[in-house]
Design a protein around this motif. Structure first.
Motif, PDB file in Angstrom:
ATOM      1  N   CYS A  70       1.017  -0.875   0.432  1.00 45.60           N
ATOM      2  CA  CYS A  70       0.081  -0.252  -0.084  1.00 45.60           C
ATOM      3  C   CYS A  70       1.105   1.045   0.093  1.00 45.60           C
ATOM      4  O   CYS A  70       1.670   1.438   0.521  1.00 45.60           O
ATOM      5  CB  CYS A  70      -0.686  -0.095   0.845  1.00 45.60           C
ATOM      6  SG  CYS A  70      -2.535   1.455   1.634  1.00 45.60           S
ATOM      7  N   LYS A  71       0.474   1.683  -1.062  1.00 47.65           N
ATOM      8  CA  LYS A  71       1.352   3.477  -1.208  1.00 47.65           C
ATOM      9  C   LYS A  71       0.437   4.509  -0.919  1.00 47.65           C
ATOM     10  O   LYS A  71      -0.544   4.772  -2.026  1.00 47.65           O
ATOM     11  CB  LYS A  71       2.457   3.188  -1.739  1.00 47.65           C
ATOM     12  CG  LYS A  71       3.437   2.323  -2.417  1.00 47.65           C
ATOM     13  CD  LYS A  71       4.426   2.083  -2.835  1.00 47.65           C
ATOM     14  CE  LYS A  71       5.546   0.899  -3.722  1.00 47.65           C
ATOM     15  NZ  LYS A  71       5.732   1.022  -4.879  1.00 47.65           N
ATOM     16  N   LYS A  72       1.339   5.902  -0.428  1.00 50.18           N
ATOM     17  CA  LYS A  72       0.082   7.226  -1.057  1.00 50.18           C
ATOM     18  C   LYS A  72       0.993   7.400  -2.580  1.00 50.18           C
ATOM     19  O   LYS A  72       2.245   7.438  -2.341  1.00 50.18           O
ATOM     20  CB  LYS A  72       0.059   7.667  -0.326  1.00 50.18           C
ATOM     21  CG  LYS A  72      -0.502   8.730   0.145  1.00 50.18           C
ATOM     22  CD  LYS A  72      -0.280   9.568   1.281  1.00 50.18           C
ATOM     23  CE  LYS A  72      -1.841   9.985   1.436  1.00 50.18           C
ATOM     24  NZ  LYS A  72      -1.271  11.148   3.278  1.00 50.18           N
ATOM     25  N   GLN A  73      -0.017   7.729  -3.890  1.00 52.99           N
ATOM     26  CA  GLN A  73       0.318   7.832  -4.434  1.00 52.99           C
ATOM     27  C   GLN A  73      -0.135   9.479  -5.546  1.00 52.99           C
ATOM     28  O   GLN A  73      -1.613   9.829  -4.848  1.00 52.99           O
ATOM     29  CB  GLN A  73       0.728   6.651  -5.565  1.00 52.99           C
ATOM     30  CG  GLN A  73       1.315   6.067  -5.464  1.00 52.99           C
ATOM     31  CD  GLN A  73       1.133   4.921  -6.562  1.00 52.99           C
ATOM     32  OE1 GLN A  73       0.637   3.892  -5.891  1.00 52.99           O
ATOM     33  NE2 GLN A  73       1.857   4.996  -7.839  1.00 52.99           N
ATOM     34  N   SER A 114      -3.626  13.370  -4.686  1.00 50.99           N
ATOM     35  CA  SER A 114      -3.028  12.336  -3.545  1.00 50.99           C
ATOM     36  C   SER A 114      -3.600  11.450  -3.356  1.00 50.99           C
ATOM     37  O   SER A 114      -5.106  11.272  -2.812  1.00 50.99           O
ATOM     38  CB  SER A 114      -2.827  13.147  -2.482  1.00 50.99           C
ATOM     39  OG  SER A 114      -1.795  11.847  -1.718  1.00 50.99           O
ATOM     40  N   SER A 115      -3.336  10.090  -3.987  1.00 51.41           N
ATOM     41  CA  SER A 115      -4.505   9.362  -3.808  1.00 51.41           C
ATOM     42  C   SER A 115      -3.459   7.890  -2.847  1.00 51.41           C
ATOM     43  O   SER A 115      -2.479   7.494  -2.433  1.00 51.41           O
ATOM     44  CB  SER A 115      -4.502   8.319  -5.455  1.00 51.41           C
ATOM     45  OG  SER A 115      -5.412   9.144  -5.884  1.00 51.41           O
ATOM     46  N   ILE A 116      -4.890   6.784  -2.211  1.00 50.11           N
ATOM     47  CA  ILE A 116      -3.574   5.485  -1.920  1.00 50.11           C
ATOM     48  C   ILE A 116      -4.323   4.521  -2.856  1.00 50.11           C
ATOM     49  O   ILE A 116      -5.513   4.010  -3.242  1.00 50.11           O
ATOM     50  CB  ILE A 116      -4.816   5.214  -0.508  1.00 50.11           C
ATOM     51  CG1 ILE A 116      -4.771   5.884   0.661  1.00 50.11           C
ATOM     52  CG2 ILE A 116      -4.138   3.552  -0.459  1.00 50.11           C
ATOM     53  CD1 ILE A 116      -5.103   5.952   2.177  1.00 50.11           C
ATOM     54  N   CYS A 117      -3.155   4.129  -3.273  1.00 53.58           N
ATOM     55  CA  CYS A 117      -3.098   2.984  -4.048  1.00 53.58           C
ATOM     56  C   CYS A 117      -2.423   1.573  -3.610  1.00 53.58           C
ATOM     57  O   CYS A 117      -1.488   1.241  -3.071  1.00 53.58           O
ATOM     58  CB  CYS A 117      -2.184   3.501  -5.166  1.00 53.58           C
ATOM     59  SG  CYS A 117      -2.068   1.516  -6.553  1.00 53.58           S
ATOM     60  N   LYS A 170     -13.346   4.737  -1.375  1.00 50.21           N
ATOM     61  CA  LYS A 170     -12.544   6.114  -0.838  1.00 50.21           C
ATOM     62  C   LYS A 170     -11.858   5.828   0.482  1.00 50.21           C
ATOM     63  O   LYS A 170     -12.705   4.617   1.505  1.00 50.21           O
ATOM     64  CB  LYS A 170     -13.331   7.066  -0.501  1.00 50.21           C
ATOM     65  CG  LYS A 170     -13.426   8.309  -1.592  1.00 50.21           C
ATOM     66  CD  LYS A 170     -13.686  10.181  -1.804  1.00 50.21           C
ATOM     67  CE  LYS A 170     -13.679   9.972  -2.796  1.00 50.21           C
ATOM     68  NZ  LYS A 170     -14.089  11.877  -1.617  1.00 50.21           N
ATOM     69  N   LEU A 229      -9.959   9.586   0.654  1.00 49.48           N
ATOM     70  CA  LEU A 229      -9.087  10.048  -0.324  1.00 49.48           C
ATOM     71  C   LEU A 229      -9.031   9.115  -1.638  1.00 49.48           C
ATOM     72  O   LEU A 229      -9.499   7.908  -1.223  1.00 49.48           O
ATOM     73  CB  LEU A 229      -7.034   9.619   0.009  1.00 49.48           C
ATOM     74  CG  LEU A 229      -6.619  10.647   0.920  1.00 49.48           C
ATOM     75  CD1 LEU A 229      -5.268  10.316   1.337  1.00 49.48           C
ATOM     76  CD2 LEU A 229      -6.343  11.257   0.516  1.00 49.48           C
ATOM     77  N   THR A 274      -9.370   6.397  -3.880  1.00 50.81           N
ATOM     78  CA  THR A 274      -8.297   4.627  -3.003  1.00 50.81           C
ATOM     79  C   THR A 274      -8.362   3.723  -4.980  1.00 50.81           C
ATOM     80  O   THR A 274      -9.824   3.645  -5.415  1.00 50.81           O
ATOM     81  CB  THR A 274      -9.034   4.539  -2.546  1.00 50.81           C
ATOM     82  OG1 THR A 274      -8.957   5.233  -1.181  1.00 50.81           O
ATOM     83  CG2 THR A 274      -8.327   3.032  -1.887  1.00 50.81           C
TER      84      THR A 274
END
Length: 91
Positions: free
Chosen positions: A27-30, A36-39, A77, A81, A83
């Motif tokens: 899991c990364k914030k990108q 800005s999103s969570i992936c 989300k 954010l 997702t």
């Protein structure tokens, strides 16, 4: 990665497919499309029953996979954010 860790990742992300494995950093914030999103990241591994091109049964011939494909799937989300689930799989 241990089965327990993969199971915890699947439970926390809502992803329950047993054919999906997760990398060490799953899991990364990108920044996606400037936001800005969570992936979440995972890899789908399985043996298909039939060849998607010719239709041969996998019992009759050995199916050889060439290359990978990456799909980005929008999910609900998280932490307010956008997702996404980034899934790679063999073709």
């Amino acid at each position: 990665m241990s089965a327990i860790t993969s199971n915890n990742i699947a439970n926390s992300s809502g992803i329950t497919d047993k054919n999906i494995s997760f990398p060490k950093i799953w899991c990364k914030k990108q920044v996606i499309k400037g936001i800005s999103s969570i992936c979440y990241h995972g890899t789908l591994t399985y043996t298909p029953n039939r060849c998607s091109n010719c239709g041969f049964n996998s019992n009759a011939v050995k199916i050889i996979k060439h290359g990978t494909k990456l799909s980005r799937i929008t999910v609900t989300k998280s932490a307010n954010l956008p997702t996404y689930f980034s899934l790679s799989f063999l073709l």
